[in-house]
Scaffold this motif. Structure first.
Motif, mmCIF file in Angstrom:
data_model
loop_
_atom_site.group_PDB
_atom_site.id
_atom_site.type_symbol
_atom_site.label_atom_id
_atom_site.label_comp_id
_atom_site.label_asym_id
_atom_site.label_seq_id
_atom_site.Cartn_x
_atom_site.Cartn_y
_atom_site.Cartn_z
ATOM 1 N N ARG A 141 -6.422 -38.297 4.398
ATOM 2 C CA ARG A 141 -7.838 -38.819 4.720
ATOM 3 C C ARG A 141 -8.321 -38.268 5.872
ATOM 4 O O ARG A 141 -9.528 -38.106 6.425
ATOM 5 N N ALA A 142 -7.330 -38.160 6.988
ATOM 6 C CA ALA A 142 -7.697 -37.658 8.387
ATOM 7 C C ALA A 142 -8.299 -36.315 8.307
ATOM 8 O O ALA A 142 -9.155 -35.842 9.276
ATOM 9 N N ASN A 143 -7.776 -35.763 7.246
ATOM 10 C CA ASN A 143 -8.501 -34.256 7.155
ATOM 11 C C ASN A 143 -9.395 -33.977 5.929
ATOM 12 O O ASN A 143 -9.798 -32.993 5.893
ATOM 13 N N TRP A 144 -9.782 -35.046 5.304
ATOM 14 C CA TRP A 144 -10.489 -34.757 4.047
ATOM 15 C C TRP A 144 -11.834 -34.477 4.521
ATOM 16 O O TRP A 144 -12.602 -35.212 5.328
ATOM 17 N N THR A 145 -12.245 -33.304 3.874
ATOM 18 C CA THR A 145 -13.657 -32.982 4.028
ATOM 19 C C THR A 145 -14.776 -32.717 2.823
ATOM 20 O O THR A 145 -15.789 -32.511 3.188
ATOM 21 N N GLN A 146 -14.084 -32.914 1.637
ATOM 22 C CA GLN A 146 -14.900 -32.591 0.615
ATOM 23 C C GLN A 146 -16.325 -33.604 0.090
ATOM 24 O O GLN A 146 -17.146 -33.327 -0.127
ATOM 25 N N SER A 147 -15.789 -34.988 0.413
ATOM 26 C CA SER A 147 -16.774 -36.090 0.247
ATOM 27 C C SER A 147 -16.321 -37.229 0.800
ATOM 28 O O SER A 147 -15.202 -37.470 1.583
ATOM 29 N N SER A 148 -17.139 -38.325 0.748
ATOM 30 C CA SER A 148 -16.568 -39.515 1.587
ATOM 31 C C SER A 148 -15.564 -40.124 0.846
ATOM 32 O O SER A 148 -14.774 -40.972 1.296
ATOM 33 N N ASP A 149 -15.267 -40.041 -0.437
ATOM 34 C CA ASP A 149 -14.163 -40.610 -1.237
ATOM 35 C C ASP A 149 -13.527 -39.422 -2.071
ATOM 36 O O ASP A 149 -13.965 -38.799 -2.989
ATOM 37 N N PRO A 150 -12.156 -39.219 -1.819
ATOM 38 C CA PRO A 150 -11.222 -38.292 -2.265
ATOM 39 C C PRO A 150 -11.238 -38.519 -3.977
ATOM 40 O O PRO A 150 -11.000 -37.622 -4.640
ATOM 41 N N HIS A 151 -11.552 -39.701 -4.375
ATOM 42 C CA HIS A 151 -11.332 -40.151 -5.800
ATOM 43 C C HIS A 151 -12.568 -39.407 -6.608
ATOM 44 O O HIS A 151 -12.550 -39.436 -7.711
ATOM 45 N N ARG A 152 -13.576 -38.893 -5.780
ATOM 46 C CA ARG A 152 -14.807 -38.431 -6.484
ATOM 47 C C ARG A 152 -14.250 -37.029 -6.807
ATOM 48 O O ARG A 152 -15.021 -36.454 -7.678
ATOM 49 N N ASP A 153 -13.489 -36.374 -6.334
ATOM 50 C CA ASP A 153 -13.014 -34.921 -6.299
ATOM 51 C C ASP A 153 -11.937 -34.725 -6.946
ATOM 52 O O ASP A 153 -11.545 -33.587 -7.508
ATOM 53 N N ILE A 154 -11.047 -35.648 -6.916
ATOM 54 C CA ILE A 154 -9.627 -35.487 -7.566
ATOM 55 C C ILE A 154 -9.330 -36.535 -8.615
ATOM 56 O O ILE A 154 -9.690 -37.860 -8.221
ATOM 57 N N ASP A 155 -9.183 -35.873 -9.711
ATOM 58 C CA ASP A 155 -8.998 -37.087 -10.771
ATOM 59 C C ASP A 155 -7.921 -38.111 -10.831
ATOM 60 O O ASP A 155 -7.796 -39.180 -11.119
#
Length: 175
Positions: A141-155
Motif C-alpha cells: 500500500r505504500a506504493n499503491w497508485t491505482q485507486s484509494s482501495d486495491p480491492h477495487r482494482d484486484i480481484d
C-alpha cells in the motif's frame, strides 16, 4: 482482505519484509480459497518472473493444467526499493497464445503501484478472453497508485502490507 495480527504480511513490521516458504503456503491457500468461492478459471497466467511460482502453485491447488506466462516488468533490478521504468516493458506477448473466450486468472507475486498488473490485465483483455481476473500474494500500500482501495482494482489479494516484500525465491541479504 485485511491481514490479521498473525498474518506473515502484517503492515506493522518496519523495513523490508522477508517471507518464508511457509508464509507463501498460507498466502497461496488464501488466494485459492478466494478464487474457488467465485469460480475456478480455465487458464492461469503468471507474470514473469515473480508471478511464475504463485501461478504454478495456484494452478496446482485449483487443478488447472493450462498455465501460461508473459514477461511484463517495471523494476529495473532485483534490489530492495529498486528503480522502476516509467511504463511496463512487455517481452514475448505471443507466449500467451489464444485466450479467446476463456476465463483467465492473472497472477503476480506483489502489486506495488499496481501499474504492471493493470497493464497486463488490459493486454490480456485485448486478446478476447471471456473473463480476466487478477490475483496477488501481496499489495504494498505504500506504493499503491491505482485507486484509494486495491480491492477495487484486484480481484484476489492474500495480504496487504506497507513495506517492501522479499520473497523466498529472491536474494535475501538483509535479514
Amino acid at each position: 482482505m485485511e491481514p490479521s495480527s498473525t498474518s506473515p504480511l502484517r503492515a506493522d513490521r518496519p523495513g523490508p519484509l522477508f517471507l518464508t516458504w511457509d508464509d507463501l503456503t498460507t498466502a497461496t491457500a488464501t488466494l485459492a480459497h478466494q478464487v474457488v468461492a467465485a469460480e475456478v478459471p480455465q487458464v492461469v497466467v503468471g507474470i514473469v518472473r515473480g508471478g511464475m511460482i504463485p501461478a504454478a502453485w495456484l494452478a496446482h491447488r485449483l487443478a488447472i493444467r493450462d498455465v501460461r506466462t508473459v514477461e511484463v516488468t517495471r523494476t529495473t533490478s532485483d534490489g530492495i526499493n529498486a528503480a522502476k521504468s516509467t511504463v511496463p516493458i512487455v517481452r514475448n506477448p505471443a507466449s500467451l497464445g489464444d485466450l479467446t473466450g476463456l476465463d483467465v486468472l492473472l497472477v503476480d507475486d506483489i502489486a506495488g503501484s499496481g501499474v504492471t498488473l493493470a497493464h497486463t490485465a488490459r493486454m490480456i483483455h485485448d486478446l478476447g478472453p471471456a473473463r480476466v481476473r487478477t490475483a496477488v500474494l501481496a499489495v504494498n500500500r505504500a506504493n499503491w497508485t491505482q485507486s484509494s482501495d486495491p480491492h477495487r482494482d484486484i480481484d484476489y489479494i492474500a495480504s496487504l502490507t506497507d513495506t517492501w516484500v522479499v520473497f523466498p525465491w529472491e536474494e535475501q541479504h538483509e535479514r
